[in-house]
Design a protein around this motif. Structure first.
Motif: not given
Ligand SMILES: Cc1ncc(C[n+]2csc(CCOP(=O)(O)OP(=O)(O)O)c2C)c(N)n1
Length: 203
Positions: A30, A56, A95, A97, A126-128, A155, A157-158
């Motif tokens: 990051r 993560w 790691g 979500v 943001d997607m979390s 940021n 995006v997810s």
């Molecule tokens: C249960 C689960 N589903 C899918 C993933 C794959 N994954 C890792 S990060 C992420 C996106 C998360 O988006 P956000 O919360 O906005 O995090 P950032 O962009 O800040 O990394 C996904 C889908 C995961 N790690 N765990």
């Protein structure tokens, strides 16, 4: 005190090592939110007593929480970048979500009811913040006035999905609600791809 430059140099060093194929596990680098994170740690006076939960992308959080640079680097080289856990420094990451919001609320409950020092700070994307467990946990820490704050680092995006398209709204769901009292929110543009370096690294 960890500076912006410390964080930038650390991520660059990990990026360079990752590019050689020496780290046989995912890393999420990051850049672009160093000042916001430093400000939050300073303004909230996050200290040894406090628990930090991350996901993560938590290299910077570990540095700010006091994990020695070398210890952190060794953990990352050992393949633990996406799930950094240093109980001694009270930083715990996963790691998965949506995996830690309930845990964070539970720790805050225990701290309050056991009369212990310390608060909980959970940093997520943001997607979390759109997940069901985030909603549930925020309502819980708000309703029971627990010593916990959820920090949403937006940021936009997810992975590669535009968050706004999923939200159907320019703002996160909690904007303008009472739950904002328990949430710190900021926007940034990540200087790295979501994961790795955006190119195939062969081991
Ligand atoms: C249960 C689960 N589903 C899918 C993933 C794959 N994954 C890792 S990060 C992420 C996106 C998360 O988006 P956000 O919360 O906005 O995090 P950032 O962009 O800040 O990394 C996904 C889908 C995961 N790690 N765990």
């Amino acid at each position: 005190m960890v500076t912006k430059e410390d964080m930038v140099v650390f991520e660059q060093e990990i990026a360079d090592i990752f590019a050689t194929g020496a780290i046989r596990a995912p890393v999420h680098l990051r850049a672009g939110r160093e000042e916001q994170l430093i400000n939050i740690f300073q303004e909230q006076r996050i200290s040894d007593d406090d628990y930090v939960f991350g996901f993560w992308d938590s290299h910077e959080l570990a540095l700010l929480k006091g994990v020695p640079r070398q210890e952190l680097k060794e953990a990352i080289l050992d393949g633990k970048s996406i799930s950094l856990c240093f109980p001694k420094y009270k930083i715990l990451c996963s790691g998965i979500v949506g995996s830690l919001m309930g845990t964070a609320a539970g720790v805050a409950w225990a701290l309050k009811h056991q009369g212990q020092k310390g608060r909980v700070f959970l940093f997520c994307g943001d997607m979390s913040a759109e997940t069901g467990v985030f909603h549930e946990a925020v309502k819980y820490i708000y309703n029971f006035d627990l010593p916990a704050t959820f920090v949403v680092c937006d940021n936009g995006v997810s992975v590669m999905t535009n968050t706004r398209e999923v939200w159907g709204n320019p703002d996160p769901w909690f904007k303008g609600t009472k739950y904002e009292k328990k949430i710190i929110y900021f926007k940034y543009v990540n200087g790295y791809p979501h994961s790795g370096l955006g190119k195939l690294i062969k081991f």
